[in-house]
Scaffold this motif. Structure first.
Motif, PDB file in Angstrom:
ATOM      1  N   LYS A  34       0.862  -1.214   0.127  1.00 36.07           N
ATOM      2  CA  LYS A  34       0.032  -0.093  -0.054  1.00 36.07           C
ATOM      3  C   LYS A  34       0.992   1.272   0.172  1.00 36.07           C
ATOM      4  O   LYS A  34       0.751   2.019  -1.009  1.00 36.07           O
ATOM      5  CB  LYS A  34      -0.933   0.165   1.039  1.00 36.07           C
ATOM      6  CG  LYS A  34      -1.770   1.174   1.421  1.00 36.07           C
ATOM      7  CD  LYS A  34      -2.721   0.971   2.686  1.00 36.07           C
ATOM      8  CE  LYS A  34      -3.561   2.238   2.744  1.00 36.07           C
ATOM      9  NZ  LYS A  34      -3.125   3.319   2.820  1.00 36.07           N
ATOM     10  N   HIS A  51      -7.508   1.264  -1.327  1.00 36.71           N
ATOM     11  CA  HIS A  51      -8.429   0.645  -0.271  1.00 36.71           C
ATOM     12  C   HIS A  51      -8.350  -0.708  -0.015  1.00 36.71           C
ATOM     13  O   HIS A  51      -8.662  -1.397   0.933  1.00 36.71           O
ATOM     14  CB  HIS A  51      -9.831   0.925  -0.825  1.00 36.71           C
ATOM     15  CG  HIS A  51     -10.120   2.353  -1.110  1.00 36.71           C
ATOM     16  ND1 HIS A  51     -10.354   3.323  -0.241  1.00 36.71           N
ATOM     17  CD2 HIS A  51     -10.363   3.090  -2.233  1.00 36.71           C
ATOM     18  CE1 HIS A  51     -10.641   4.627  -0.671  1.00 36.71           C
ATOM     19  NE2 HIS A  51     -10.487   4.247  -1.731  1.00 36.71           N
ATOM     20  N   GLU A  52      -7.578  -1.366  -1.104  1.00 36.02           N
ATOM     21  CA  GLU A  52      -7.452  -2.840  -0.756  1.00 36.02           C
ATOM     22  C   GLU A  52      -6.210  -3.295  -1.694  1.00 36.02           C
ATOM     23  O   GLU A  52      -6.236  -2.726  -2.850  1.00 36.02           O
ATOM     24  CB  GLU A  52      -8.804  -3.792  -1.466  1.00 36.02           C
ATOM     25  CG  GLU A  52      -8.551  -5.459  -1.425  1.00 36.02           C
ATOM     26  CD  GLU A  52      -9.801  -5.894  -1.786  1.00 36.02           C
ATOM     27  OE1 GLU A  52      -9.637  -7.268  -1.817  1.00 36.02           O
ATOM     28  OE2 GLU A  52     -10.804  -5.232  -2.126  1.00 36.02           O
ATOM     29  N   ASP A  54      -4.266  -7.077  -2.232  1.00 35.05           N
ATOM     30  CA  ASP A  54      -4.216  -8.458  -2.039  1.00 35.05           C
ATOM     31  C   ASP A  54      -3.136  -8.889  -3.287  1.00 35.05           C
ATOM     32  O   ASP A  54      -3.859  -9.400  -4.351  1.00 35.05           O
ATOM     33  CB  ASP A  54      -5.470  -9.089  -2.147  1.00 35.05           C
ATOM     34  CG  ASP A  54      -5.433 -10.490  -1.823  1.00 35.05           C
ATOM     35  OD1 ASP A  54      -4.379 -10.895  -1.498  1.00 35.05           O
ATOM     36  OD2 ASP A  54      -6.461 -11.263  -1.760  1.00 35.05           O
ATOM     37  N   SER A  88      -9.504  -0.438 -10.187  1.00 29.45           N
ATOM     38  CA  SER A  88      -9.197  -1.829  -9.872  1.00 29.45           C
ATOM     39  C   SER A  88      -8.391  -2.562 -10.837  1.00 29.45           C
ATOM     40  O   SER A  88      -8.686  -2.242 -11.927  1.00 29.45           O
ATOM     41  CB  SER A  88     -10.560  -2.407  -9.576  1.00 29.45           C
ATOM     42  OG  SER A  88     -11.293  -2.716 -10.569  1.00 29.45           O
TER      43      SER A  88
END
Length: 165
Positions: A34, A51-52, A54, A88
């Motif tokens: 991040k 925000h995410e 992975d 995204s």
């Protein structure tokens, strides 16, 4: 530091090549954490808020791309685009400190149906340096491919500055 840009329209890709005085671990972290991602992603005049993240095959990276400089804010308004755009990407491949690939959702262009573009990042140690090669799909039009290439050059300048010694 060296840099080259190669366009290959017949193959439908654009390649960016950089060499940095860094370690594989340092460059890998910029792509897979991040803090690393937020420190450089996005063209100059834009920032990102993750925000995410992975970082594994099938994992998502969700973030907002935010126009923050007056020129970019004016451009986004003139183009009828929001100042903050949710974005995204889905990781499709990760080989630690060597290679990552992802699909990026292009769903932010007014009047254009959403589609995906793929990108591959390859890292190689060369002496005390890291050679980073980024290969991206072209966009739906020459104009947007040019805009995307300019955006990549701009965000890569952030990395160039980071690794100046």
């Amino acid at each position: 530091m060296t840099t080259t840009q190669t366009e290959t329209p017949k193959r439908g890709t654009v390649t960016f090549d950089r060499t940095y005085p860094a370690t594989l671990e340092e460059v890998w972290e910029l792509w897979t954490t991040k803090d690393g991602f937020e420190s450089w992603w996005g063209p100059e005049g834009f920032s990102v808020k993750v925000h995410e993240l992975d970082a594994r095959p099938g994992g998502l990276l969700r973030y907002d791309m935010i126009a923050s400089a007056p020129e970019q804010i004016a451009f986004m308004k003139q183009a009828g685009m929001p100042l903050a755009t949710p974005s995204s990407l889905t990781y499709t491949e990760l080989t630690p400190q060597s290679r990552l690939a992802y699909r990026h959702a292009v769903d932010f262009i007014p009047g254009v149906a959403p589609y995906n573009v793929s990108s591959v990042v390859e890292l190689r140690a060369e002496g005390g340096n890291v050679r980073m090669t980024v290969t991206i799909d072209t966009m739906h039009s020459e104009e947007w491919t040019k805009r995307t290439s300019m955006g990549w050059e701009s965000q890569l300048r952030k990395l160039d500055k980071r690794f100046q010694r």
